[in-house]
Design a protein around this motif. Sequence first.
Motif, PDB file in Angstrom:
ATOM      1  N   THR A  28      20.780 -27.109 -15.832  1.00  0.00           N
ATOM      2  CA  THR A  28      19.557 -26.368 -16.157  1.00  0.00           C
ATOM      3  C   THR A  28      19.585 -24.968 -15.554  1.00  0.00           C
ATOM      4  N   ASN A  29      20.058 -24.830 -14.328  1.00  0.00           N
ATOM      5  CA  ASN A  29      20.098 -23.504 -13.711  1.00  0.00           C
ATOM      6  C   ASN A  29      21.143 -22.603 -14.353  1.00  0.00           C
ATOM      7  N   LEU A  30      22.301 -23.141 -14.671  1.00  0.00           N
ATOM      8  CA  LEU A  30      23.330 -22.323 -15.313  1.00  0.00           C
ATOM      9  C   LEU A  30      22.936 -21.960 -16.737  1.00  0.00           C
ATOM     10  N   GLN A  31      22.233 -22.857 -17.420  1.00  0.00           N
ATOM     11  CA  GLN A  31      21.760 -22.552 -18.770  1.00  0.00           C
ATOM     12  C   GLN A  31      20.808 -21.364 -18.727  1.00  0.00           C
ATOM     13  N   HIS A  35      21.769 -17.736 -20.404  1.00  0.00           N
ATOM     14  CA  HIS A  35      20.912 -17.269 -21.495  1.00  0.00           C
ATOM     15  C   HIS A  35      20.339 -15.899 -21.167  1.00  0.00           C
ATOM     16  N   LEU A  36      19.862 -15.714 -19.929  1.00  0.00           N
ATOM     17  CA  LEU A  36      19.266 -14.427 -19.568  1.00  0.00           C
ATOM     18  C   LEU A  36      20.330 -13.344 -19.371  1.00  0.00           C
ATOM     19  N   LYS A  37      21.549 -13.734 -19.098  1.00  0.00           N
ATOM     20  CA  LYS A  37      22.603 -12.739 -18.922  1.00  0.00           C
ATOM     21  C   LYS A  37      23.170 -12.267 -20.262  1.00  0.00           C
ATOM     22  N   TYR A  38      23.401 -13.183 -21.196  1.00  0.00           N
ATOM     23  CA  TYR A  38      24.105 -12.821 -22.432  1.00  0.00           C
ATOM     24  C   TYR A  38      23.199 -12.654 -23.650  1.00  0.00           C
ATOM     25  N   PHE A  39      22.021 -13.249 -23.662  1.00  0.00           N
ATOM     26  CA  PHE A  39      21.132 -13.164 -24.818  1.00  0.00           C
ATOM     27  C   PHE A  39      19.798 -12.535 -24.438  1.00  0.00           C
ATOM     28  N   GLY A  77       6.466 -15.526  -4.381  1.00  0.00           N
ATOM     29  CA  GLY A  77       6.829 -15.619  -2.976  1.00  0.00           C
ATOM     30  C   GLY A  77       5.594 -15.441  -2.099  1.00  0.00           C
ATOM     31  N   SER A  78       5.765 -14.748  -1.026  1.00  0.00           N
ATOM     32  CA  SER A  78       4.656 -14.556  -0.087  1.00  0.00           C
ATOM     33  C   SER A  78       3.720 -13.437  -0.523  1.00  0.00           C
ATOM     34  N   ILE A  79       4.179 -12.572  -1.436  1.00  0.00           N
ATOM     35  CA  ILE A  79       3.339 -11.457  -1.880  1.00  0.00           C
ATOM     36  C   ILE A  79       2.568 -11.894  -3.125  1.00  0.00           C
ATOM     37  N   VAL A  80       1.254 -12.018  -2.964  1.00  0.00           N
ATOM     38  CA  VAL A  80       0.400 -12.428  -4.074  1.00  0.00           C
ATOM     39  C   VAL A  80      -0.736 -11.427  -4.170  1.00  0.00           C
ATOM     40  N   TYR A  81      -0.938 -10.907  -5.371  1.00  0.00           N
ATOM     41  CA  TYR A  81      -2.007  -9.955  -5.610  1.00  0.00           C
ATOM     42  C   TYR A  81      -2.844 -10.484  -6.764  1.00  0.00           C
ATOM     43  N   LEU A  82      -4.081 -10.863  -6.494  1.00  0.00           N
ATOM     44  CA  LEU A  82      -4.928 -11.452  -7.525  1.00  0.00           C
ATOM     45  C   LEU A  82      -5.276 -10.459  -8.624  1.00  0.00           C
ATOM     46  N   GLY A  83      -5.079  -9.175  -8.396  1.00  0.00           N
ATOM     47  CA  GLY A  83      -5.322  -8.145  -9.405  1.00  0.00           C
ATOM     48  C   GLY A  83      -4.302  -8.163 -10.536  1.00  0.00           C
ATOM     49  N   TRP A  84      -3.251  -8.966 -10.415  1.00  0.00           N
ATOM     50  CA  TRP A  84      -2.260  -9.072 -11.479  1.00  0.00           C
ATOM     51  C   TRP A  84      -2.818  -9.772 -12.712  1.00  0.00           C
ATOM     52  N   VAL A  85      -3.847 -10.578 -12.546  1.00  0.00           N
ATOM     53  CA  VAL A  85      -4.413 -11.327 -13.671  1.00  0.00           C
ATOM     54  C   VAL A  85      -5.006 -10.337 -14.680  1.00  0.00           C
ATOM     55  N   GLY A  86      -4.610 -10.459 -15.930  1.00  0.00           N
ATOM     56  CA  GLY A  86      -5.070  -9.560 -16.986  1.00  0.00           C
ATOM     57  C   GLY A  86      -4.207  -8.324 -17.152  1.00  0.00           C
ATOM     58  N   LYS A  87      -3.257  -8.117 -16.273  1.00  0.00           N
ATOM     59  CA  LYS A  87      -2.356  -6.963 -16.369  1.00  0.00           C
ATOM     60  C   LYS A  87      -1.115  -7.329 -17.178  1.00  0.00           C
ATOM     61  N   HIS A  88      -0.408  -6.312 -17.640  1.00  0.00           N
ATOM     62  CA  HIS A  88       0.764  -6.510 -18.491  1.00  0.00           C
ATOM     63  C   HIS A  88       2.035  -6.106 -17.740  1.00  0.00           C
ATOM     64  N   PHE A  89       3.094  -6.909 -17.952  1.00  0.00           N
ATOM     65  CA  PHE A  89       4.366  -6.688 -17.280  1.00  0.00           C
ATOM     66  C   PHE A  89       5.497  -6.898 -18.275  1.00  0.00           C
ATOM     67  N   LYS A  90       6.679  -6.396 -17.913  1.00  0.00           N
ATOM     68  CA  LYS A  90       7.860  -6.667 -18.724  1.00  0.00           C
ATOM     69  C   LYS A  90       8.253  -8.124 -18.532  1.00  0.00           C
ATOM     70  N   VAL A  91       8.743  -8.731 -19.602  1.00  0.00           N
ATOM     71  CA  VAL A  91       9.249 -10.097 -19.540  1.00  0.00           C
ATOM     72  C   VAL A  91      10.649 -10.101 -20.132  1.00  0.00           C
ATOM     73  N   GLN A  92      11.538 -10.827 -19.508  1.00  0.00           N
ATOM     74  CA  GLN A  92      12.903 -10.970 -19.987  1.00  0.00           C
ATOM     75  C   GLN A  92      13.025 -12.384 -20.543  1.00  0.00           C
ATOM     76  N   TYR A  93      13.500 -12.497 -21.795  1.00  0.00           N
ATOM     77  CA  TYR A  93      13.644 -13.820 -22.386  1.00  0.00           C
ATOM     78  C   TYR A  93      14.916 -13.885 -23.218  1.00  0.00           C
ATOM     79  N   SER A  94      15.318 -15.096 -23.526  1.00  0.00           N
ATOM     80  CA  SER A  94      16.528 -15.318 -24.298  1.00  0.00           C
ATOM     81  C   SER A  94      16.227 -15.189 -25.785  1.00  0.00           C
ATOM     82  N   ASP A 102      11.624 -14.919 -17.902  1.00  0.00           N
ATOM     83  CA  ASP A 102      11.348 -14.531 -16.525  1.00  0.00           C
ATOM     84  C   ASP A 102      10.417 -13.319 -16.535  1.00  0.00           C
ATOM     85  N   LEU A 103       9.332 -13.413 -15.799  1.00  0.00           N
ATOM     86  CA  LEU A 103       8.366 -12.319 -15.704  1.00  0.00           C
ATOM     87  C   LEU A 103       8.831 -11.340 -14.635  1.00  0.00           C
TER      88      LEU A 103
END
Length: 136
Positions: A28-31, A35-39, A77-94, A102-103
């Motif tokens: 599962t981890n290698l898949q 996928h994220l590296k080549y596609f 991780g340890s950095i959590v910002y509740l202001g992220w809710v409703g905001k837009h970010f880049k997403v990487q997908y296969s 991956d967000l």
Amino acid sequence: MNKFKDFFNSKKSVAVIGLLFACFFLYTNLQTYFHLKYFSVYGIAECTEIDIQNTNTYAAYKFYVDGKRINGSIQLGSIVYLGWVGKHFKVQYSSKDPEINDLLLSKPVYDTVRIKKAGFVIKVQEKKEKRNQFRD
């Protein structure tokens, strides 16, 4: 039947089950990695909620691929910002399987034209009238 009982009572069964678990974990981890590296394709996602479960914190998000809504989550991780809710970010997908994604919280997106093209509706806040202390 007796061999079956002997197998599960021996140390060999623990080794076989451990080996199967390790193979599944590696697969599962290698898949995901390959996928994220080549596609890899990039899009825009919206953070929908931040959830705290015991000692783990997760961010849930959604994005659209060819008009289909894809939901995802990422462990924070340890950095959590509740202001992220409703905001837009880049997403990487296969491109082969968009469920593998991956967000990228370090790459926020502010361009409203790109956000609308990604399938999201921009919520416009109404301007509040400023209070004039000299007016009756």
